[in-house]
Design a protein around this motif. Sequence first.
Motif, short mmCIF file in Angstrom:
data_model
loop_
_atom_site.label_atom_id
_atom_site.label_comp_id
_atom_site.label_asym_id
_atom_site.label_seq_id
_atom_site.Cartn_x
_atom_site.Cartn_y
_atom_site.Cartn_z
N MET A 26 54.55 -49.51 3.67
CA MET A 26 54.40 -49.77 2.25
C MET A 26 54.17 -48.45 1.56
SD MET A 26 54.55 -52.68 1.63
CE MET A 26 54.03 -52.71 0.14
N GLU A 27 53.61 -47.34 2.05
CA GLU A 27 53.73 -45.91 1.35
C GLU A 27 55.09 -45.60 1.29
OE1 GLU A 27 51.11 -43.75 4.01
OE2 GLU A 27 49.32 -44.64 3.17
N ARG A 28 56.01 -45.67 2.19
CA ARG A 28 57.43 -45.18 2.27
C ARG A 28 58.48 -46.19 1.41
NH1 ARG A 28 57.30 -44.14 8.50
NH2 ARG A 28 55.68 -42.38 8.63
N PHE A 29 57.87 -47.31 1.12
CA PHE A 29 58.58 -48.39 0.36
C PHE A 29 58.80 -48.02 -1.00
CE2 PHE A 29 58.71 -52.46 -1.99
CZ PHE A 29 60.30 -52.73 -1.99
N ASP A 30 59.90 -47.66 -1.65
CA ASP A 30 60.07 -47.08 -2.94
C ASP A 30 60.37 -48.22 -3.93
OD1 ASP A 30 62.68 -47.87 -2.31
OD2 ASP A 30 63.65 -46.01 -2.66
N GLY A 31 60.16 -49.39 -3.73
CA GLY A 31 60.49 -50.44 -4.66
C GLY A 31 58.99 -50.91 -5.27
N ASP A 32 58.87 -52.07 -5.98
CA ASP A 32 58.03 -52.52 -6.58
C ASP A 32 57.50 -53.64 -5.50
OD1 ASP A 32 56.21 -54.20 -7.95
OD2 ASP A 32 57.55 -54.58 -9.55
N PRO A 33 56.20 -53.72 -5.23
CA PRO A 33 55.31 -54.53 -4.26
C PRO A 33 55.72 -56.07 -4.86
CG PRO A 33 53.97 -52.64 -4.45
CD PRO A 33 55.21 -52.54 -5.53
N ALA A 34 55.95 -56.33 -5.88
CA ALA A 34 56.07 -57.58 -6.57
C ALA A 34 57.40 -58.23 -6.06
CB ALA A 34 56.29 -57.63 -8.02
#
Length: 468
Positions: A63-71
């Motif tokens: 999740m820290e590496r995910f560059d998108g919107d958590p939504a």
Amino acid sequence: MPVVVAIDNGSQSTKVLVVDETGRVRAQARVGLRPYATPAPGRSVHPDDDVWDSIVRACRRAMERFDGDPAEIVGIGLCTIRFCRALLRADGTLAEPLLSWMDERVARPHVAAPDVAHVTTSSGYIAHRLTGAFRDAAGNYQGVWPIDQGSWRWSSDPDATAATGMDPSLLSELVDPGAELGRVSAEASSATGLPAGVPVFATSNDKAVEALGAGLASSEDVLLSFGTYIAAMTVADAPGGGDAHWVNFGSRPGQYLAESTGIRRGMWTVSWLRDLLHPVAPDDDIYAFDRSLGIEAEGVAPGCDGVAAVLDWLAPGDEPNRRGAFVGFSGAQGRGHLYRAVLEAIAFTMADHIDDMERERGVTARGVIVTGGGAQSALLVQIVADVLGRPVRRALVDDAAGIGAAICAAVGAGVFPDWDAAVAALSGTGAPVLPGPAAETYRALRPWHRGIRSRVAELSDWMVAARG
């Protein structure tokens, strides 16, 4: 663009992928598991709460590496290793450490204990940690469980309850692949970084989910899964089995997979040999050493100048005396010979298991798909093609089980209209590797290696008897 999170918990590590609807991996993380604890002979457990801890850390990193919107996250697919058993208190906490698939108790009926209120799988335990619900993937119940293989639900036969020692009150609600297990709780969200309220979807057992992610769709192909446990699988029509194969749940509702006899501690043996030859220091690049060993092994002729490996580093449950061995030394062989001998032993052993399964079923696959860590070895893939005499294709994404979990989540969340569309969008295989000039040599060597395995098994029995 909608994305899904895939949790793939295996024997040696937990991997987490964030995958979008085009199949692109937007973020990923891998956290190793601690070595199994063996508190008593025949017992093998995950120490403390290691499986959940590894999932927490892997999810947070991804999740820290995910560059998108958590939504954008519309679903989570949960896949864990099969044949484990979790003994839980009434509140869902572990009454004792999670029993691994190598613990002898998972092959025996449950013995009632005062503080055990729930008996479930590793996926049932993790599903509860994520959602608070006692709901589990029906496809992860193989072994000693009172499950009806035809309906994918708990058996109504009292004899099944008696034979397994599992009263229905101990068991979780079962759901099919792609069905909702629950939604991420606030507590789990705080621990993992996953958005609260996102639905968590069931998959199946890890081997079946791996087959789904690799695109295994019919008996035209056989899948070789190069993991800690090496197995060969193909699509089957119904439950059943025989002396040379058994039938497992698949990772689509109502699907079954025929599975051959396998190799316990298969790719683990490769890692064991690497670490034995090159003890790992904190700053070592173990992958660089893997590559150097591979280069040395490529320079060794098929048959390894007479050295053969027998891969019983963990004996089968029905033949506890069997032991692993290297034989055939003359003093001219080096570490490249040992490394190649293990790879050849994997190919020779699994080729015989595949042939036995196909003869028993009366169906022969035309092609081979390979997955898992061993599929990254070009040398092993070529040896498999040569030994089996068939084209071999590698899954495009290294973590096929992760892709399978993503497919289940994407179907469950409605990202795709059906399973076929999800598989077509998210999975795939590379160009086939064809049998090469060594195929004839390997065809002649197969009976030689089969004879060595048989004689080492006899020697193992004699060693035990002679010691008294």
